[in-house]
Scaffold this motif. Structure first.
Motif, PDB file in Angstrom:
ATOM      1  N   GLN A 133       0.800  -1.214   0.000  1.00  0.00           N
ATOM      2  CA  GLN A 133       0.000   0.000   0.000  1.00  0.00           C
ATOM      3  C   GLN A 133       0.840   1.274   0.000  1.00  0.00           C
ATOM      4  OE1 GLN A 133      -1.047  -0.249   4.666  1.00  0.00           O
ATOM      5  NE2 GLN A 133      -2.035   1.449   3.626  1.00  0.00           N
ATOM      6  N   ALA A 134       2.169   1.135  -0.076  1.00  0.00           N
ATOM      7  CA  ALA A 134       3.029   2.307   0.049  1.00  0.00           C
ATOM      8  C   ALA A 134       4.233   2.224  -0.878  1.00  0.00           C
ATOM      9  CB  ALA A 134       3.495   2.460   1.494  1.00  0.00           C
ATOM     10  N   LEU A 135       4.815   3.389  -1.154  1.00  0.00           N
ATOM     11  CA  LEU A 135       6.048   3.491  -1.932  1.00  0.00           C
ATOM     12  C   LEU A 135       7.053   4.294  -1.115  1.00  0.00           C
ATOM     13  CD1 LEU A 135       7.533   3.146  -4.743  1.00  0.00           C
ATOM     14  CD2 LEU A 135       6.673   5.444  -5.277  1.00  0.00           C
ATOM     15  N   TYR A 136       8.233   3.732  -0.935  1.00  0.00           N
ATOM     16  CA  TYR A 136       9.319   4.429  -0.238  1.00  0.00           C
ATOM     17  C   TYR A 136      10.138   5.214  -1.254  1.00  0.00           C
ATOM     18  CZ  TYR A 136      13.915   5.081   1.884  1.00  0.00           C
ATOM     19  OH  TYR A 136      15.110   5.621   2.325  1.00  0.00           O
ATOM     20  N   LEU A 182       9.039   1.099 -11.226  1.00  0.00           N
ATOM     21  CA  LEU A 182       8.772   0.679  -9.857  1.00  0.00           C
ATOM     22  C   LEU A 182       7.458   1.271  -9.349  1.00  0.00           C
ATOM     23  CD1 LEU A 182       9.703  -0.690  -7.202  1.00  0.00           C
ATOM     24  CD2 LEU A 182      10.958   1.423  -6.682  1.00  0.00           C
ATOM     25  N   PHE A 183       7.230   2.541  -9.643  1.00  0.00           N
ATOM     26  CA  PHE A 183       5.998   3.229  -9.248  1.00  0.00           C
ATOM     27  C   PHE A 183       4.773   2.540  -9.852  1.00  0.00           C
ATOM     28  CE2 PHE A 183       2.937   6.706 -10.338  1.00  0.00           C
ATOM     29  CZ  PHE A 183       2.536   7.031  -9.047  1.00  0.00           C
ATOM     30  N   ILE A 187       1.710   0.626  -7.754  1.00  0.00           N
ATOM     31  CA  ILE A 187       0.300   1.030  -7.787  1.00  0.00           C
ATOM     32  C   ILE A 187      -0.556  -0.019  -8.496  1.00  0.00           C
ATOM     33  CG2 ILE A 187       0.798   3.498  -7.629  1.00  0.00           C
ATOM     34  CD1 ILE A 187       0.231   3.793 -10.572  1.00  0.00           C
ATOM     35  N   SER A 188       0.030  -0.775  -9.423  1.00  0.00           N
ATOM     36  CA  SER A 188      -0.711  -1.846 -10.090  1.00  0.00           C
ATOM     37  C   SER A 188      -1.056  -2.945  -9.095  1.00  0.00           C
ATOM     38  CB  SER A 188       0.100  -2.431 -11.246  1.00  0.00           C
ATOM     39  OG  SER A 188       0.291  -1.477 -12.266  1.00  0.00           O
ATOM     40  N   ILE A 189      -0.086  -3.294  -8.248  1.00  0.00           N
ATOM     41  CA  ILE A 189      -0.320  -4.323  -7.239  1.00  0.00           C
ATOM     42  C   ILE A 189      -1.390  -3.857  -6.256  1.00  0.00           C
ATOM     43  CG2 ILE A 189       0.707  -5.525  -5.265  1.00  0.00           C
ATOM     44  CD1 ILE A 189       3.341  -5.561  -6.844  1.00  0.00           C
ATOM     45  N   HIS A 190      -1.316  -2.574  -5.881  1.00  0.00           N
ATOM     46  CA  HIS A 190      -2.252  -2.056  -4.878  1.00  0.00           C
ATOM     47  C   HIS A 190      -3.678  -1.944  -5.432  1.00  0.00           C
ATOM     48  CE1 HIS A 190      -3.672   0.151  -1.388  1.00  0.00           C
ATOM     49  NE2 HIS A 190      -4.192   1.053  -2.198  1.00  0.00           N
TER      50      HIS A 190
END
Length: 210
Positions: A133-136, A182-183, A187-190
């Motif tokens: 649910q997050a991106l570092y 990566l972004f 977001i695709s997974i989420h």
């Protein structure tokens, strides 16, 4: 075809062979190197349009149910084409974004609410991009501090030429090919996790099946 070769099927097809090789190497080194500031690019500094994944400073944000409007750094979720004012539509588009949260401040909150072992595990998982649910985002470009974005904090603003011009002047970063890939992956997974294991025709929860 091994797992590494299969990744080529998902690489952006508009990249040159050289750019694909660079992206391929960055993806291969990610498990050991983690997220580094190679996720940003300076090649698009100064452009007067917005790209998906751009970081923008001082975006107006409301953290519902609170109604107070604050100013936060944010990252753009909307598709690049959808943020172009040259694309005239019957239904006007909006710019979707979520706030960037200072990682050190978030870490303090986690340590204050969890035991040390659990807090360290959670924060390390964020840095390794294991949290869906997050991106570092490490500090780099004009981003002064390590940050995170939670995808479920997104809101939207009306798209106008004035807003695009204003936001273009307040860019914090633009993602590189690797950063953008990566972004999109995160977001695709989420947002489009198709393996929810619910048969919607029968109502059966296949995740509970033995």
């Amino acid at each position: 075809m091994d797992e590494f070769d299969k990744k080529d099927l998902y690489l952006p097809q508009y990249l040159s062979s050289l750019e694909k090789d660079v992206l391929r190497k960055e993806l291969a080194s990610f498990p050991t190197d983690g997220t580094k500031n190679t996720i940003y690019t300076s090649a698009l500094d100064g452009v007067n349009y917005l790209l998906q994944g751009d970081g923008i400073d001082e975006m107006p944000y409301v953290n519902l149910p609170e109604l107070k409007i604050g100013k936060v750094p944010g990252i753009l979720f909307s598709n690049t084409c959808d943020m172009s004012t040259e694309n005239k539509r019957v239904n006007p588009c909006r710019i979707m974004f979520a706030p960037l949260i200072d990682f050190s401040k978030y870490s303090q909150m986690v340590y204050a609410n969890c035991d040390k072992a659990k807090a360290e595990s959670h924060l390390n998982d964020l840095k390794r991009q294991y949290i869906t649910q997050a991106l570092y985002l490490p500090k780099g470009a004009k981003l002064k501090n390590d940050s995170i974005v939670f995808f479920d904090r997104a809101i939207s603003l009306p798209l106008t030429e004035e807003l695009v011009e204003e936001f273009s002047k307040r860019k914090i970063f633009t993602l590189s090919n690797f950063g953008f890939y990566l972004f999109l992956l995160k977001i695709s997974i989420h947002f489009t996790r198709i393996q929810e294991k619910i048969d919607r025709a029968t109502g059966e929860d296949l995740g509970q099946a033995v």
